[in-house]
Design a protein around this motif. Sequence first.
Motif, PDB file in Angstrom:
ATOM      1  N   ARG A   7       0.812  -1.061  -0.159  1.00  0.00           N
ATOM      2  CA  ARG A   7      -0.053  -0.102   0.039  1.00  0.00           C
ATOM      3  C   ARG A   7       0.817   1.392   0.146  1.00  0.00           C
ATOM      4  NH1 ARG A   7      -2.593  -3.887  -1.814  1.00  0.00           N
ATOM      5  NH2 ARG A   7      -4.292  -4.296  -0.181  1.00  0.00           N
ATOM      6  N   LEU A   8       2.099   1.496   0.691  1.00  0.00           N
ATOM      7  CA  LEU A   8       2.739   2.305   0.873  1.00  0.00           C
ATOM      8  C   LEU A   8       3.582   2.920  -0.531  1.00  0.00           C
ATOM      9  CD1 LEU A   8       3.765   1.878   4.727  1.00  0.00           C
ATOM     10  CD2 LEU A   8       1.951   3.856   4.004  1.00  0.00           C
ATOM     11  N   SER A   9       4.535   1.790  -0.841  1.00  0.00           N
ATOM     12  CA  SER A   9       4.848   1.986  -2.279  1.00  0.00           C
ATOM     13  C   SER A   9       3.450   2.063  -3.389  1.00  0.00           C
ATOM     14  CB  SER A   9       5.883   1.084  -2.297  1.00  0.00           C
ATOM     15  OG  SER A   9       4.994  -0.863  -2.585  1.00  0.00           O
ATOM     16  N   ASP A  15       2.388   4.244  -4.072  1.00  0.00           N
ATOM     17  CA  ASP A  15       2.032   6.029  -4.871  1.00  0.00           C
ATOM     18  C   ASP A  15       4.371   6.397  -5.103  1.00  0.00           C
ATOM     19  OD1 ASP A  15       3.436   8.564  -5.219  1.00  0.00           O
ATOM     20  OD2 ASP A  15       2.009   9.096  -3.443  1.00  0.00           O
ATOM     21  N   PRO A  16       4.477   6.021  -6.015  1.00  0.00           N
ATOM     22  CA  PRO A  16       5.729   6.498  -6.858  1.00  0.00           C
ATOM     23  C   PRO A  16       6.555   7.085  -6.386  1.00  0.00           C
ATOM     24  CG  PRO A  16       4.436   7.023  -8.414  1.00  0.00           C
ATOM     25  CD  PRO A  16       3.153   6.215  -7.479  1.00  0.00           C
ATOM     26  N   ARG A  17       5.866   8.143  -5.374  1.00  0.00           N
ATOM     27  CA  ARG A  17       6.753   8.902  -4.782  1.00  0.00           C
ATOM     28  C   ARG A  17       7.256   8.762  -3.441  1.00  0.00           C
ATOM     29  NH1 ARG A  17       2.777  14.282  -4.802  1.00  0.00           N
ATOM     30  NH2 ARG A  17       1.506  12.134  -4.091  1.00  0.00           N
ATOM     31  N   ASN A  18       6.875   7.890  -3.080  1.00  0.00           N
ATOM     32  CA  ASN A  18       6.778   6.961  -1.890  1.00  0.00           C
ATOM     33  C   ASN A  18       8.373   5.893  -1.463  1.00  0.00           C
ATOM     34  OD1 ASN A  18       5.563   8.494   0.280  1.00  0.00           O
ATOM     35  ND2 ASN A  18       3.579   7.237  -0.178  1.00  0.00           N
ATOM     36  N   HIS A  19       9.798   6.342  -1.276  1.00  0.00           N
ATOM     37  CA  HIS A  19       9.935   5.015  -1.153  1.00  0.00           C
ATOM     38  C   HIS A  19      10.388   4.431  -0.501  1.00  0.00           C
ATOM     39  CE1 HIS A  19      12.366   7.083  -5.548  1.00  0.00           C
ATOM     40  NE2 HIS A  19      11.747   8.290  -4.588  1.00  0.00           N
ATOM     41  N   ILE A  31       4.505  -6.466  -7.097  1.00  0.00           N
ATOM     42  CA  ILE A  31       4.647  -5.591  -6.448  1.00  0.00           C
ATOM     43  C   ILE A  31       6.684  -5.345  -6.839  1.00  0.00           C
ATOM     44  CG2 ILE A  31       2.576  -4.557  -5.860  1.00  0.00           C
ATOM     45  CD1 ILE A  31       4.799  -4.113  -3.328  1.00  0.00           C
ATOM     46  N   LEU A  32       6.626  -6.616  -7.141  1.00  0.00           N
ATOM     47  CA  LEU A  32       8.258  -6.926  -7.048  1.00  0.00           C
ATOM     48  C   LEU A  32       9.171  -5.622  -8.214  1.00  0.00           C
ATOM     49  CD1 LEU A  32       8.671 -10.724  -6.445  1.00  0.00           C
ATOM     50  CD2 LEU A  32       9.105  -8.856  -4.604  1.00  0.00           C
ATOM     51  N   LYS A  33       8.451  -5.736  -9.033  1.00  0.00           N
ATOM     52  CA  LYS A  33       8.448  -4.370  -9.636  1.00  0.00           C
ATOM     53  C   LYS A  33       8.881  -3.245  -9.536  1.00  0.00           C
ATOM     54  CE  LYS A  33       9.387  -8.034 -13.479  1.00  0.00           C
ATOM     55  NZ  LYS A  33       9.022  -8.481 -14.870  1.00  0.00           N
ATOM     56  N   ARG A  34       8.069  -2.981  -8.089  1.00  0.00           N
ATOM     57  CA  ARG A  34       8.200  -1.677  -8.299  1.00  0.00           C
ATOM     58  C   ARG A  34       9.337  -0.324  -7.981  1.00  0.00           C
ATOM     59  NH1 ARG A  34       2.433  -1.272  -4.475  1.00  0.00           N
ATOM     60  NH2 ARG A  34       1.178  -1.804  -6.084  1.00  0.00           N
ATOM     61  N   PRO A  35      10.003   0.375  -8.665  1.00  0.00           N
ATOM     62  CA  PRO A  35      11.842   0.703  -8.707  1.00  0.00           C
ATOM     63  C   PRO A  35      11.620   1.584  -7.170  1.00  0.00           C
ATOM     64  CG  PRO A  35      10.381   2.188 -10.469  1.00  0.00           C
ATOM     65  CD  PRO A  35       8.988   0.940  -9.792  1.00  0.00           C
ATOM     66  N   ASN A  36      10.711   1.695  -6.328  1.00  0.00           N
ATOM     67  CA  ASN A  36      10.666   3.013  -5.545  1.00  0.00           C
ATOM     68  C   ASN A  36      10.210   1.648  -4.044  1.00  0.00           C
ATOM     69  OD1 ASN A  36       7.270   2.049  -6.108  1.00  0.00           O
ATOM     70  ND2 ASN A  36       7.053   3.583  -4.532  1.00  0.00           N
ATOM     71  N   LEU A  37      10.398   0.656  -4.708  1.00  0.00           N
ATOM     72  CA  LEU A  37       9.978  -0.583  -3.623  1.00  0.00           C
ATOM     73  C   LEU A  37      11.553  -1.493  -3.429  1.00  0.00           C
ATOM     74  CD1 LEU A  37       8.864  -1.932  -1.026  1.00  0.00           C
ATOM     75  CD2 LEU A  37       7.904  -3.609  -2.787  1.00  0.00           C
TER      76      LEU A  37
END
Length: 549
Positions: A25-27, A29-33, A208-214
Amino acid sequence: MPSTHLPYDYVIVGAGPAGCVLANRLSADPRNHVLLLEAGGQDNYPWIHVPVGYLYCIGNPRTDWCFKTEAQSGLQGRSLGYPRGKVLGGSSSINGMIYMRGQAGDYDRWAAQGNPGWAWSDVLPLFKHSENHFGGASEFHSDQGEWRVEQQRYSWPILDAFRDAAAENGIASVSDFNVGDNQGCGYFQVNQRSGVRWNSSKAFLRPILKRPNLTILTGVQVNRVNLEEGRACAVVARWQGEEHVFNVRREIILCAGSVGSPGILQRSGIGPRPLLENLGIAVRHELPGVGGNLQDHLQLRLIYKVSNTRTLNQVANSLWGKVGMGLRYLYDRSGPLAMAPSQLGAFVKSSPEQASANLQYHVQPLSLERFGEPLHRFPAFTASVCNLRPLSRGRIDIRSADPDVAPLIDPNYLSDPEDLKVAAQAIRLTRRIVDSPALRVFKPEEYLPGPALQTEEQLHEAAARIGTTIFHPVGTCRMGNGPLDVVDARLRVHGIPGLRVADASIMPDIVSGNTCSPTVMIAEKAAQMILEDAPAVPDIRTEEIPVPL
């Protein structure tokens, strides 16, 4: 390599059910690292995913932390194994997969204790938000979430007979335990997908493993939280043999569970002053309730030998039975290997004066002396019954400032006289059900605790001899605003800005059922509150956060 200097927006400690939800949930938003730290390993052990494989995961150091309780005076001096998941998905990777919310009254009591926003009407939408229910969308269910819920794929005549026997004792058959009032008897719904365990890692992390901000790191043993001018500012941990400091500019969220979260707080100097001073830990913020209020469901495992039917005991103790189970599972993911540990459940009052069901049955077509040991060679079933709302309270405390030293776990089972009274009532009720006409064709014969035990005192002794944990520890970072409470209704640690706890440890009182899905709900609510409370902070980064390992 992840940065230990450039701050993350959020650092989540623990990748169990709560941590997985929060990372998702927190990731979003791409602005949240977001950085997710897990002390255990990957959830790639094959027995995690085969439902009956819980027999090979509990007590296995590859998948279980293998904690032990202190010797329990209420259990004739016995020390119990205290399983906790040691892989991504946490205990959802080794538990019984039962999808259970508890009763509406559980959450209404939380709200009445000074925790606004936690009543049943508040949390039902959160349960639905995560849920992907086989029955589709309805007043009580949703099919849009990630947390898959299915019907079980196998049944046994002995369990159908137990359900009929319960009905003969006024316990009505029900099809759904998750509508706010779970009284009745029926088959549990389970967190599986097509006969395979559906843990929180599969549900919330893998998509969501490919989210760059996680960033997700495993094998990270968190030692403590650093404070700067009273605010949580970093997590200190050991990873790959070296100490790392993971800085944070918004919040640290502890999701290490009822065993892990109070330990991290205590090692950080946040907790009871006498404990910390005795261990040589500087008191950074005195919170006497950290580690207290431990509650758990103690199950009484009544075992009955039977005739004229087959149980898993015979199947699993036969070479051809094992071959047949394997082939059936390979063919269509059904049969005994697709079984949850407990298939049939019941919720009932131990006595008429109870306001709602205060006993839960887990009925199993098998028997064994204890988890980790072979099944009995005779046909039998187990009727495990637990007090849903025990009054006994215990503690979990660190023994050392070294995070590798196992904690002191003292559930203090059966220390309250009312719990002994309810235990005796539970044994008597179980005997009445088993003695009913619907089960007589199977000639049930009580193996444990033994039919000779009849008096109140003897039944108290029986409960002490056969009682064991059902692995539902909660409450050690209690939510509320009293002197022994640890977090407020928004799960913020009292007196420590930038630090929250979001897992089963925040429960003021234990829920009336299994605790995994309520923990998912707690994380959903935590995510909403964290995002609502997030200040507008400009992105001051000068380098890119690495992709997940």
